[in-house]
Structure formats: structure tokens, C-alpha cells
Design a protein around this motif. Structure first.
Motif, mmCIF file in Angstrom:
data_model
loop_
_atom_site.group_PDB
_atom_site.id
_atom_site.type_symbol
_atom_site.label_atom_id
_atom_site.label_comp_id
_atom_site.label_asym_id
_atom_site.label_seq_id
_atom_site.Cartn_x
_atom_site.Cartn_y
_atom_site.Cartn_z
ATOM 1 N N LEU A 298 77.632 -12.825 -75.241
ATOM 2 C CA LEU A 298 78.763 -12.817 -76.164
ATOM 3 C C LEU A 298 78.462 -11.907 -77.348
ATOM 4 O O LEU A 298 77.328 -11.876 -77.850
ATOM 5 C CB LEU A 298 79.025 -14.233 -76.680
ATOM 6 N N PRO A 299 79.474 -11.176 -77.855
ATOM 7 C CA PRO A 299 79.241 -10.313 -79.020
ATOM 8 C C PRO A 299 78.887 -11.152 -80.242
ATOM 9 O O PRO A 299 79.505 -12.191 -80.496
ATOM 10 C CB PRO A 299 80.567 -9.576 -79.193
ATOM 11 N N GLU A 300 77.899 -10.702 -80.986
ATOM 12 C CA GLU A 300 77.437 -11.454 -82.157
ATOM 13 C C GLU A 300 78.580 -11.740 -83.125
ATOM 14 O O GLU A 300 78.657 -12.811 -83.724
ATOM 15 C CB GLU A 300 76.335 -10.648 -82.851
ATOM 16 N N SER A 301 79.514 -10.779 -83.236
ATOM 17 C CA SER A 301 80.610 -10.929 -84.199
ATOM 18 C C SER A 301 81.571 -12.058 -83.834
ATOM 19 O O SER A 301 82.274 -12.579 -84.698
ATOM 20 C CB SER A 301 81.390 -9.615 -84.301
ATOM 21 N N SER A 398 73.681 -14.015 -77.436
ATOM 22 C CA SER A 398 74.465 -13.084 -78.255
ATOM 23 C C SER A 398 73.866 -11.688 -78.156
ATOM 24 O O SER A 398 72.678 -11.525 -77.848
ATOM 25 C CB SER A 398 74.489 -13.534 -79.721
ATOM 26 N N TYR A 399 74.706 -10.681 -78.396
ATOM 27 C CA TYR A 399 74.233 -9.302 -78.414
ATOM 28 C C TYR A 399 74.909 -8.562 -79.560
ATOM 29 O O TYR A 399 75.985 -8.944 -80.020
ATOM 30 C CB TYR A 399 74.507 -8.617 -77.071
ATOM 31 N N ARG A 400 74.262 -7.457 -80.014
ATOM 32 C CA ARG A 400 74.803 -6.668 -81.116
ATOM 33 C C ARG A 400 75.558 -5.436 -80.633
ATOM 34 O O ARG A 400 76.579 -5.070 -81.203
ATOM 35 C CB ARG A 400 73.673 -6.258 -82.060
ATOM 36 N N ASP A 403 75.148 -1.526 -75.381
ATOM 37 C CA ASP A 403 73.924 -1.070 -74.708
ATOM 38 C C ASP A 403 72.931 -2.216 -74.560
ATOM 39 O O ASP A 403 72.283 -2.370 -73.509
ATOM 40 C CB ASP A 403 73.271 0.068 -75.494
ATOM 41 N N GLU A 404 72.818 -3.035 -75.606
ATOM 42 C CA GLU A 404 71.925 -4.191 -75.533
ATOM 43 C C GLU A 404 72.403 -5.182 -74.485
ATOM 44 O O GLU A 404 71.601 -5.729 -73.708
ATOM 45 C CB GLU A 404 71.842 -4.876 -76.900
#
Length: 519
Positions: A298-301, A398-400, A403-404
């Protein structure tokens, strides 16, 4: 617990199904109703001698079956398509009783063989027809590609989709002119046995489709040693053993193996759609789908937003044992498998993971029920972080950056299925193409890929070799015979001709054919 068994599942009906399984020494295995643990029927267990005889019978029937024109073979499946749909409710009852899945998943499983039949009824005439190609000398030579059946195909089917794999994987092989020896899992032998009964009712010759039963180590070696080709769906560990034995026997095999499937949610994805998809991806069929989701990025935001909505939806799921469409989730396939799933959750918690919801068995509902479980803080030193759990357990990460997310999704030995969710479909597709996976679904979990029967479906990396569906799904069950014809003896120097002169002419001819586009 008290549960009313469907009226279709009478003792006589069940005994009639298992009577087809050979067992010369009288050995049996107690096949139970998963919901309650009560005995359904004593399933005969086949000896190596029984398996060898099954191949003898199947091989004799295959010779006659292969002689039939393709059009006549396909007529059987036109009739079977109607029968399978007309009897879907009985098949669903069997699937539920032996596997414990909820009724939605069971009825959907019954639809797979008719879908496969429908596809190959249209495609097989073209794929199996002889194809005449040019020979080396224009007009004077021809080369024809002829598809011959391999002979007797051994199919080893898993317990999570016994009817879909046991029968669907057999259909294209039968259409191509082969016979079948099927080994279903002992726990889920009833629905494939019923499928064979329906095929014979539709006109499939008796003896052509054999079913043998037993524990894998007891019957697997004999099956592989007698087969002309093997189709296996199951764990990567078992797939390696089967692949090695098939290799020693110089026969082909198709292996659909395990997965640790990721789901990437992009920051423009629709919250409601993602939650609905994640519920099915993690908990459909009680998490016992080779292509289901065990890792969710999931996107960190928007992490907290998605996490909280997903947890809320998960806690609203109803779990239970019922032969109707009430429960959202059913049972795991057995108490042993429930203990395996529990061990993955316990290991993760002991090493620092957090249970956001679920995490416990539900013996009050039945012997193999386990709560839908969401974990946070799962790492690669945990079983749930790297090993296929194959239950209703999913880990959130979570990811930022995208690409991550792609790097994390690809950080696995497996590559069976992946899912990408986003509002911009083109962008989501570009992300999907970067994933190391045989199947990638955009804004879906798995159904779109698996139901697309015209496209091959298989795994990469440690998730398998070969594919089902698509043209490969039937051509893999054939050998190619080349029939080459020389109409006039021109392949060599003429009597008395100087060989240097012949070589010059040959080279000049090749240049001319390339220049003119003939060859």
C-alpha cells in the motif's frame, strides 16, 4: 456439530462413485465431511499393481479413441457441456462436503470445465488439423505437421480445486485423443469421480478415463513411470520430485506450483474497489487458491486509509458451515492444514508481527475453521514472510515509491500471480509488466486471468513449468510428427554431374529463393 447434509449425497450415491477406484488389497481411507469431521465414505486405495492395470486398460481404450475422427470426439464434449451445467448443484454439494469451501466458491468451480470445453470445442479443430508446409525444394517437396496424441496422460490434482483441475485439465488431453489416469487427493476424490461419471454419460468410452487413489508417495512413482505425460498442480517441493522423475523417464510434464502472490495498490486506486478485491484475494476459498494474495503493498500516503477500511470489511465477514450461500467464508480443508496455517501466524507473532484482526482457529464452527487474518510487520525471517501459507492470512506493507513496490513484489522465489490496482489503467499496466509473474491482473485479483481460457496461464521462477489454457493447453498433450514428401529425386547431384558444378547450382538456387521470397 449438527449440519443437514444435502439430499443428493446419499450413502448409495457416494459408494457408487468410489466403486470406480481399483483396490485389489481392500485398503480404504476415511473420506470425511470437512464441516463436521463425520465419515462420508470409505475411499478405496489403489496398489501399484492396480495402477499398472489402470494404465493397461486406459492404453487399450486410447488406441480406439484416437482412431475416431476429431469431430466425433468433440461431440462427446458438446453433450458433456450441457450435462455439467445441468448437474452443477450436485457437483457443488460434493465439492462443499469434501473441501469445506463456501457455496459461492464451489458453484464457481463447477463452471470451469464447461468453460474449458467451450473454448476447445471452437479451437481444437484448427489446432489439431494437419498443417502442410513447404519443403526445401519448391513444388517438389512438402512437409506436413501432424499432431499425434501422446498416449496416456497422468494427472495429479490438488485438493483446493479438485473438480476444476481434475476434470478441466483432462478435457483438452481427451479431445487430443489421449486417455487419462487421474490421481485426485484422497480428501477430495468425490467431485472428480462424479465428473468422470458425467463424461461417460455424455459418451466417453468406458475405460478411457481411469481414477486411482492413494497417498502421493505410495502411488505417485508408479503413475509417473507408466504415463506418457504428467500434469501436476500442487506444491513446489512435490513438483520438483515429479519433474525429476519425469525427466529420468524422458517424458514431458506441466507443473503449476506454489506462489507468494503480491498485490500492489497505486495511490490513485479507488478505495472501495481495492477493499472488495482484497477481501476476495486474501480470503476467497478460505485463502486456498494458488493465485490468491498473501502480500499487499500500500502507498505510504494512503496506508492507514486502506488498512482501516480493509480491517473493517474483514471483520464484517460471516464464517460458517452451510450448504447455502449464507457464509462469506468456509472451512479450511482439514484440521492438519488448519494447524499449518496457525503455525505461520504464531511464528509471525512470536517474531514481532501484529495481528490486526483474526489470527485464531474457530473450533466452535468446525474442526478446520480459521479466522480471516490480517498481519502487519511481517518480515522475511518469518514463515508468513517467505513461505506460501495457503490460508486466510495476508500481510500488509507500505511503500514510498512505485519502484520500491515493484522491487518488494519481485523479492520472492515465486512468480505465479500478481495484482495491480490503479485509477489510471495504462499506468497500472506498465507497473504490471515489470512484475516477475506468469499472470498479472490489473484491477482484479485472479479471475480475469484464470477465466481467459484463450491465453496460457502458468508460473515463472519456482512457480512452475509450462501452462494450462491457450493453445499450449491442448498442444502440450500432443507429439508433432513431420510427414515429408519428395516428389522427384532432385536432392543431390545428377548421375555424372561434377559435384563442384552441383554445389554452385545449389548455392545459386538458395540465393535466388531468398531474393524472390520463396524460401
Amino acid at each position: 456439530m449438527t449440519l443437514q447434509r444435502p439430499a443428493s449425497l446419499t450413502d448409495d450415491f457416494l459408494r457408487g462413485l468410489v466403486a470406480r477406484v481399483p483396490s485389489s488389497d481392500g485398503g480404504t481411507w476415511k473420506l470425511t465431511e470437512v464441516y463436521t469431521g463425520e465419515l462420508l465414505v470409505e475411499l478405496p486405495q489403489s496398489t501399484p499393481a492396480d495402477i499398472e492395470q489402470a494404465f493397461v486398460t486406459a492404453r487399450a481404450a486410447q488406441v480406439e479413441w484416437a482412431k475416431r475422427p476429431l469431430k466425433q470426439r468433440l461431440e462427446v464434449f458438446k453433450r458433456a457441456h450441457t450435462l455439467f451445467l445441468d448437474r452443477a448443484q450436485t457437483t457443488t454439494d460434493l465439492i462443499q462436503a469434501e473441501s469445506g469451501k463456501n457455496r459461492r466458491m464451489a458453484i464457481e468451480e463447477t463452471c470451469d470445465p464447461p468453460m474449458v470445453m467451450s473454448h476447445y470445442l471452437k479451437r481444437a479443430p484448427k489446432l489439431l488439423a494437419p498443417v502442410k508446409r513447404g519443403g526445401p525444394v519448391p513444388f517438389l517437396t512438402t512437409s506436413t505437421e501432424i499432431r499425434q496424441p501422446k498416449g496416456v496422460v497422468g494427472i495429479i490434482a490438488p485438493w483446493n480445486f479438485p473438480f476444476a483441475t481434475g476434470i478441466s485439465d483432462s478435457i483438452s488431453a481427451l479431445m487430443a485423443g489421449n486417455a487419462i489416469v487421474l490421481k485426485p487427493d484422497n480428501k477430495t476424490a468425490l467431485s472428480p469421480l462424479y465428473g468422470v461419471q458425467l463424461l461417460e454419460e455424455a459418451g466417453l468410452p468406458k475405460g478411457l478415463f481411469q481414477v486411482i487413489c492413494g497417498e502421493g508417495p505410495d502411488v505417485g512413482p508408479t503413475l509417473i513411470d507408466n504415463a506418457n505425460y504428467v500434469m501436476f498442480t500442487g506444491s513446489t517441493a512435490t513438483g520438483r520430485v515429479i519433474g525429476e522423475r519425469a525427466g529420468r523417464n524422458l517424458i514431458g510434464c506441466c507443473l503449476e506450483l506454489g506462489g507468494k502472490n503480491p498485490m500492489i495498490v497505486l495511490d490513485d486506486a479507488d478505495l472501495d474497489d481495492v477493499v472488495q478485491g482484497a477481501i476476495f484475494g486474501a480470503f476467497g476459498n478460505t485463502g486456498q487458491i494458488c493465485m490468491h494474495i498473501e502480500r499487499m503493498y500500500l502507498p505510504e500516503s494512503r496506508y492507514a486509509e486502506f488498512r482501516d477500511a480493509f480491517v473493517k470489511a474483514t471483520e464484517a465477514l460471516s464464517i460458517g458451515a452451510a450448504y447455502d450461500f449464507g457464509p462469506d467464508m468456509g472451512s479450511l480443508v482439514s484440521p492438519d492444514h488448519m494447524e499449518r496455517v496457525k503455525s505461520h501466524v504464531d511464528d509471525a507473532v512470536a517474531k514481532g508481527a501484529t495481528v490486526l484482526t483474526g489470527g485464531k482457529p474457530r473450533p466452535d464452527l468446525g474442526p478446520a475453521f480459521f479466522e480471516p487474518t490480517i498481519l502487519e510487520g511481517v518480515t522475511k525471517d518469518m514463515l508468513a514472510g517467505v513461505t506460501e501459507t495457503f490460508g486466510p492470512v495476508v500481510a500488509l506493507h507500505s511503500y514510498r515509491t512505485v519502484d520500491e513496490a515493484v522491487e518488494l513484489a519481485n523479492d520472492t522465489d515465486y512468480g505465479l500471480n500478481a495484482s495491480v490496482w490503479g485509477g489510471d489503467v495504462a499506468t497500472a499496466c506498465q507497473v504490471g509488466k515489470r512484475l516477475e509473474s506468469g499472470n498479472v491482473n490489473v484491477n482484479d485479483i485472479l479471475a480475469t486471468a484464470f477465466a481467459s481460457k484463450g491465453t496460457p496461464s502458468g508460473g515463472v521462477k519456482q512457480s512452475g513449468v509450462g501452462a494450462r489454457h491457450g493453445d499450449q493447453g491442448i498442444l502440450k498433450y500432443t507429439d508433432v510428427q513431420q510427414l515429408a514428401v519428395l516428389k522427384k529425386q532432385v536432392m543431390g547431384a545428377r548421375p555424372g554431374q561434377d559435384y563442384d558444378e552441383y554445389v554452385k547450382g545449389m548455392i545459386g538456387g538458395l540465393k535466388m529463393m531468398r531474393k524472390t521470397g520463396i524460401r
